[in-house]
Enzyme design. Structure first.
Site, short mmCIF file in Angstrom:
data_model
loop_
_atom_site.label_atom_id
_atom_site.label_comp_id
_atom_site.label_asym_id
_atom_site.label_seq_id
_atom_site.Cartn_x
_atom_site.Cartn_y
_atom_site.Cartn_z
N PHE A 116 0.81 -1.21 0.00
CA PHE A 116 0.00 0.00 0.00
C PHE A 116 0.85 1.27 0.00
CE2 PHE A 116 0.87 -0.12 4.53
CZ PHE A 116 0.80 1.20 4.95
N LYS A 117 2.11 1.16 0.40
CA LYS A 117 2.97 2.34 0.43
C LYS A 117 3.14 2.96 -0.97
CE LYS A 117 3.80 1.53 4.80
NZ LYS A 117 5.07 1.26 5.42
N ASP A 118 2.97 2.15 -2.02
CA ASP A 118 3.08 2.69 -3.39
C ASP A 118 2.05 3.79 -3.66
OD1 ASP A 118 5.18 1.02 -4.34
OD2 ASP A 118 3.75 -0.61 -4.67
N MET A 121 3.76 6.83 -2.25
CA MET A 121 5.16 7.03 -2.62
C MET A 121 5.32 7.37 -4.10
SD MET A 121 7.60 7.07 -0.42
CE MET A 121 7.33 5.81 0.82
N THR A 149 7.93 0.44 3.24
CA THR A 149 8.23 1.83 2.90
C THR A 149 9.51 1.93 2.07
OG1 THR A 149 7.11 2.80 4.80
CG2 THR A 149 8.87 4.09 3.85
#
Length: 474
Positions: A116-118, A121, A149
């Site tokens: 989910f960090k994409d 980011m 992350t």
């Protein structure tokens, strides 16, 4: 829109200033002076934008409420460049997956690094490149990761002009897949540093370097951790997208359960709720490192040292100092910056804990802000992975399993519960094999990634050693 520090620094900053800065000069975290309120007409308009024009258009509408120093056409173009079906696999970008009645997953893990960090980011990389080009400057990003992350940041920043990344990770504490995603990158602007310790040691180093204002200015240090407001702001968007998919109109309330270690993902939900999104409850799901669950049950926030931080099968949540929690507590205590500084500065430094159990504000965590919490263990997540697969034919990763387990305990008739998916299961194949006796599906581009050459430097948990490495590389 101007931004203030949770610890009371007198200077207010615009978005692009805090984009490149990370922590405030006093060690506090930035928040907007207010959350833009959305009435019924505004929510209906955003629903129409989502239905007609999709995720990128929705992102532009929400981000533009907080960003007034990037021209609208440029911001729209940045959102359109970031949120594409080619990068995230579907037009919806974050489609809902129904499980049992009243419970669904929001798929946040179809980006380049399968986590989910994409979602934030990828936008952050484009924002950095845009603003640095506009200023004619460079930036050295210092970050810490418990697993996802780091790879999301490195994939977003690799090859970006004017940007170097120095990413700290806990030596030997990430899954083999997570390590391979990061350490196999050979781009000249990517530097991986494995710290002998736990994630909290890495995070402490990032804060220590960021608080050395002379070093920070000399070497132009920025951050990509969720202490950076821009990253948290990008995450607000998918709460709106999930809500619009789960409801027919804006009279319906929904709840979200969020697997959480550093409190950034669920803090974005708090921001969405404060703006007026009809969220009933925000349920925090922890693993055996249950600092946040303990607070929401008892009012006591008690950080743990490295020796007391458990190494678990949901390793991205093996965190005992939740950096973004300061943002929520700042709101909880009425935005009293002096008191927030005392709690997160002196009290934690002196005692490693603070106690709000007798404070009238503590009751507001549930009654006004809608927070609840729960905990999951290794046995729980194995059982949940097996059960979801047996019922629905869906394989979920261990962190998402923590979320599903806790969500089931907090269900409420007539209120849909959305669990935020955190990663695709291939990132934690060993646990999936233990639960199901089979490997999860692996995207073709990641076949054999664990066997690639790796480039990483191992250091002790020492901020001075990290500063010396940065100085030598710049």
């Amino acid at each position: 829109m101007l931004y203030l520090s949770t610890r009371g620094h007198p200077e207010r900053r615009h978005f692009c200033e805090i984009l490149l800065e990370g922590l405030a000069p006093d060690g506090g975290l930035y928040l907007p002076e207010h959350y833009p309120p959305l009435d019924a007409a505004a929510l209906a308009r955003l629903r129409g934008v989502w239905q007609r024009d999709g995720y990128a258009a929705l992102a532009f509408e929400i981000l533009s409420l907080y960003i007034d120093d990037i021209p609208a056409d440029d911001l729209r173009a940045l959102c359109e460049r970031t949120y594409t079906a080619e990068v995230f696999g579907t037009r919806e970008i974050v489609p809902l997956k129904p499980l049992e009645p009243g419970l669904m997953l929001e798929a946040l893990s179809n980006g380049p690094t399968l986590a989910f960090k994409d979602m934030a980011m990828q936008l952050l990389g484009n924002l950095f490149e845009y603003e640095l080009a506009r200023r004619g400057e460079t930036l050295n990003i210092l970050g810490a990761t418990s697993g996802d992350t780091g790879s999301a940041a490195e994939y977003a920043m690799r090859g970006k002009k004017g940007v170097r990344v120095f990413m700290l990770s806990p030596h030997g504490r990430m899954s083999p897949f997570q390590q391979a995603q990061m350490y196999s990158l050979m781009d000249e602007n990517i530097h991986n540093i494995a710290i002998r310790g736990v994630f909290d040691d890495c995070q402490d180093i990032v804060k220590a370097v960021s608080n050395d204002l002379d070093f920070k200015r000399r070497y132009k240090i920025g951050t990509v951790n969720s202490i950076n407001w821009a990253r948290l702001l990008a995450q607000v968007v998918y709460y709106f997208a999930g809500y619009f998919q789960a409801t027919a109109d804006d009279s319906q309330r929904v709840s979200f359960t969020v697997p959480s270690g550093n409190f950034g993902n669920v803090c974005a939900g708090h921001v969405a709720r404060q703006m007026g999104l009809p969220i009933d409850r925000l349920v925090v799901a922890t693993n055996e490192n249950d600092v946040l669950d303990e607070f929401f049950r008892t009012g006591v926030y008690r950080v743990r040292g490295s020796a007391d931080t458990h190494e678990t099968s949901s390793p991205s949540m093996d965190i005992s100092k939740a950096s973004n929690f300061e943002r929520f507590v700042f709101d909880l205590i009425g935005r009293d910056a002096a008191r927030c500084k005392a709690l997160f500065g002196e009290a934690l430094a002196r005692e490693g804990r603070f106690d709000l159990s007798q404070d009238p504000a503590f009751a507001l965590a549930r009654s006004r802000y809608g927070f609840e919490s729960g905990k999951s263990t290794h046995a729980n997540r194995l059982a949940t992975i097996r059960d979801v697969y047996a019922r629905d034919g869906v394989i979920i990763d261990p962190h998402t399993a923590d979320g599903v387990k806790v969500a089931r305990e907090h269900g409420k008739p007539g209120v849909p519960m959305i669990v935020l998916e955190t990663a695709l299961p291939i990132k934690f194949a060993d646990t999936i094999v233990e639960a199901l006796g089979r490997e999860p599906e692996r995207p073709a581009r990641f076949v054999g990634i664990e066997d690639l050459p790796k480039r990483v430097q191992v250091l002790d948990a020492d901020a001075e050693a990290v500063k010396a490495l940065i100085a030598a590389a710049v």
